[in-house]
Write a protein that holds these residues in place. Sequence first.
Motif, PDB file in Angstrom:
ATOM      1  N   MET A   1       0.948  -0.916   0.275  1.00 14.95           N
ATOM      2  CA  MET A   1      -0.310  -0.051   0.001  1.00 14.95           C
ATOM      3  C   MET A   1       0.941   1.224   0.080  1.00 14.95           C
ATOM      4  O   MET A   1       1.792   1.314   0.813  1.00 14.95           O
ATOM      5  CB  MET A   1      -1.024   0.005   0.922  1.00 14.95           C
ATOM      6  CG  MET A   1      -1.839   1.781   1.163  1.00 14.95           C
ATOM      7  SD  MET A   1      -2.834   1.373   3.035  1.00 14.95           S
ATOM      8  CE  MET A   1      -3.345   2.779   2.280  1.00 14.95           C
ATOM      9  N   LYS A   2       0.760   2.169  -0.617  1.00 15.80           N
ATOM     10  CA  LYS A   2       1.032   3.672  -1.272  1.00 15.80           C
ATOM     11  C   LYS A   2       0.059   4.102  -0.117  1.00 15.80           C
ATOM     12  O   LYS A   2      -0.734   5.332  -0.542  1.00 15.80           O
ATOM     13  CB  LYS A   2       1.568   3.860  -2.022  1.00 15.80           C
ATOM     14  CG  LYS A   2       2.641   2.612  -3.493  1.00 15.80           C
ATOM     15  CD  LYS A   2       3.511   2.710  -2.587  1.00 15.80           C
ATOM     16  CE  LYS A   2       5.017   2.078  -3.230  1.00 15.80           C
ATOM     17  NZ  LYS A   2       6.055   1.581  -2.985  1.00 15.80           N
ATOM     18  N   LEU A   3       1.443   5.674   0.982  1.00 12.81           N
ATOM     19  CA  LEU A   3       0.217   5.779   1.283  1.00 12.81           C
ATOM     20  C   LEU A   3       0.470   7.762   0.394  1.00 12.81           C
ATOM     21  O   LEU A   3       1.161   7.685  -0.544  1.00 12.81           O
ATOM     22  CB  LEU A   3       0.883   6.737   2.576  1.00 12.81           C
ATOM     23  CG  LEU A   3       1.127   5.561   3.965  1.00 12.81           C
ATOM     24  CD1 LEU A   3       1.687   6.281   4.889  1.00 12.81           C
ATOM     25  CD2 LEU A   3      -0.153   5.164   4.155  1.00 12.81           C
ATOM     26  N   LYS A   4      -0.763   8.053   0.572  1.00 11.63           N
ATOM     27  CA  LYS A   4      -0.510   9.807  -0.520  1.00 11.63           C
ATOM     28  C   LYS A   4      -0.326  10.700  -0.066  1.00 11.63           C
ATOM     29  O   LYS A   4      -0.410  11.430   1.512  1.00 11.63           O
ATOM     30  CB  LYS A   4      -2.064   9.548  -0.949  1.00 11.63           C
ATOM     31  CG  LYS A   4      -2.752   8.540  -1.712  1.00 11.63           C
ATOM     32  CD  LYS A   4      -4.383   9.239  -2.249  1.00 11.63           C
ATOM     33  CE  LYS A   4      -5.326   7.642  -2.223  1.00 11.63           C
ATOM     34  NZ  LYS A   4      -7.075   7.941  -3.030  1.00 11.63           N
ATOM     35  N   HIS A   5       0.061  11.473  -0.844  1.00  9.22           N
ATOM     36  CA  HIS A   5       1.376  12.682  -0.999  1.00  9.22           C
ATOM     37  C   HIS A   5       0.239  13.889  -0.229  1.00  9.22           C
ATOM     38  O   HIS A   5      -0.934  13.599  -0.968  1.00  9.22           O
ATOM     39  CB  HIS A   5       1.800  13.303  -1.703  1.00  9.22           C
ATOM     40  CG  HIS A   5       3.575  12.184  -1.786  1.00  9.22           C
ATOM     41  ND1 HIS A   5       4.421  12.689  -1.257  1.00  9.22           N
ATOM     42  CD2 HIS A   5       3.924  11.202  -2.641  1.00  9.22           C
ATOM     43  CE1 HIS A   5       5.725  11.898  -1.200  1.00  9.22           C
ATOM     44  NE2 HIS A   5       5.298  11.417  -1.364  1.00  9.22           N
ATOM     45  N   GLY A   6       0.117  14.721   0.223  1.00 12.57           N
ATOM     46  CA  GLY A   6      -1.303  15.853   1.341  1.00 12.57           C
ATOM     47  C   GLY A   6      -2.677  15.371   1.601  1.00 12.57           C
ATOM     48  O   GLY A   6      -3.239  15.584   1.736  1.00 12.57           O
ATOM     49  N   ALA A   7      -2.367  13.656   2.326  1.00  7.84           N
ATOM     50  CA  ALA A   7      -3.355  13.257   2.647  1.00  7.84           C
ATOM     51  C   ALA A   7      -2.657  12.289   3.831  1.00  7.84           C
ATOM     52  O   ALA A   7      -2.215  12.037   4.162  1.00  7.84           O
ATOM     53  CB  ALA A   7      -4.194  12.077   1.810  1.00  7.84           C
ATOM     54  N   ALA A   8      -3.806  11.481   4.883  1.00  2.00           N
ATOM     55  CA  ALA A   8      -3.623  11.332   5.735  1.00  2.00           C
ATOM     56  C   ALA A   8      -4.326   9.386   5.739  1.00  2.00           C
ATOM     57  O   ALA A   8      -5.016   9.797   5.010  1.00  2.00           O
ATOM     58  CB  ALA A   8      -4.282  12.051   7.088  1.00  2.00           C
ATOM     59  N   THR A   9      -3.901   8.328   6.051  1.00  2.00           N
ATOM     60  CA  THR A   9      -4.247   7.313   6.273  1.00  2.00           C
ATOM     61  C   THR A   9      -4.761   7.166   8.227  1.00  2.00           C
ATOM     62  O   THR A   9      -3.707   7.881   8.682  1.00  2.00           O
ATOM     63  CB  THR A   9      -3.326   6.332   5.763  1.00  2.00           C
ATOM     64  OG1 THR A   9      -2.723   6.664   4.365  1.00  2.00           O
ATOM     65  CG2 THR A   9      -3.936   5.094   6.275  1.00  2.00           C
ATOM     66  N   LEU A  10      -5.799   6.736   7.657  1.00  2.33           N
ATOM     67  CA  LEU A  10      -6.656   6.585   9.725  1.00  2.33           C
ATOM     68  C   LEU A  10      -6.203   4.612   9.740  1.00  2.33           C
ATOM     69  O   LEU A  10      -6.903   3.747   8.741  1.00  2.33           O
ATOM     70  CB  LEU A  10      -7.447   7.316   9.699  1.00  2.33           C
ATOM     71  CG  LEU A  10      -8.454   6.493  11.260  1.00  2.33           C
ATOM     72  CD1 LEU A  10      -7.651   7.206  12.436  1.00  2.33           C
ATOM     73  CD2 LEU A  10      -9.861   6.901  10.992  1.00  2.33           C
TER      74      LEU A  10
END
Length: 420
Positions: A1-10
Amino acid sequence: MKLKHGAATLVLGVQYGDEGKGKLVDVLAEQAELVCRVQGGNNAGHTIWVNGEKIVTQLLPSGILRENCEIGIGAGVVVDPFVLRDEIKKIKSQGYDITPERLHVDYRASVILPYHKNMDLKRELERSKNTTKIGTTGRGIGPTYASRAYREGPRIAEIASPENFKNWLKANPYLAEGLEGKLLDEFLETAELLRPYMKDLAMIANNRLSQGARVLLEGAQGAMLDVSFGTYPYVTSSNLVAGSCAGGLGIPPWKISSILGVIKAYSTRVGNGPYPAELSGPFADELRKRGHEFGTNTGRPRSVGWLDLVALRYLAKINGLTGLAIMKADVLAGIEHIGLITNYNDKRTNKEMNGYPMTQNAWDNVEPVIEFMDGWENVAVGSNLNKNYKAFVKKIEEFIDVPSAYISTGAERSEGIWLA
């Protein structure tokens, strides 16, 4: 899974806590620039295994083990200064860098005082006299949130200055109970030690997001213990569901792009309260031993049971899960048949329960309907899931209408498979 730039993952728990959130956050934190705790206090603990070494955190987010990222303790958290002081010292002694440049504690986080811990224990003793004992950890979490609601308890901002804190105690003298003499001196010294870490974390988080950072939000405990949507009154004292987590940090909800729900392949619960999935006898003892199911903070043995798909489906909708992380399936390896709760019957009518339980009485009358599936000898060989375990995962996905994103294959941070 790739985390998105400028966004949050909970990352949040969808059972009764202890699902393995700490490991998942630690794995994802390798990509993140900022990792934050957003609610609860030191009643929640995370255990991470790195190269055979056991690392336990209580207040510090699991991202502390990844030196590439900053870490934060949000306004929605309640903080015991003594516990935070000792935890920083302990994690430093294990070789991990913690500086004021890395750690940010929001000024607005509420402070746990000796008064709150004493009140917690007194109220639990009173409950035990009429069989309504909650099973609290006695860490002062509930009374501290109550003080916040009454607008009387101090926040980190109030203890940043000794003069401000002493004036606060004069205005609310009952809060000084148990905080006199040498202990008060130690408290003020601890506050001074922590002062460089005290920040406006909400603004730091929003600025990092604006700069394109990848942010991780680390939920505490599990949705079945949410004060609004859990098995009330046998719940914790804060909101744990997804809709409350953005507010616990101070970022807009729309900044959260992914919500990963963490579950075990079976279930556990600590403390009192409804638990339709519970197993007993020698098999339960064996499962508890296999999974090392004893409280990270308290050492209390956890109740163990089958995975409850009925509750999971309900909470998947409440939380808006975009993906599922399934942990500790390796604990079940070698068991011939694995149970899943697929329906609730009502003991009072001997028929299917009408709707999801909303009262303590309704929970007490749940008769779980259990479906058994063939077990597995191992979770996976390399990246290939065992055929029987794959069928188990598919059953969960279809029942709750949420795809799996991550499969844990062991305790170590390196033991896991990303499916999405």
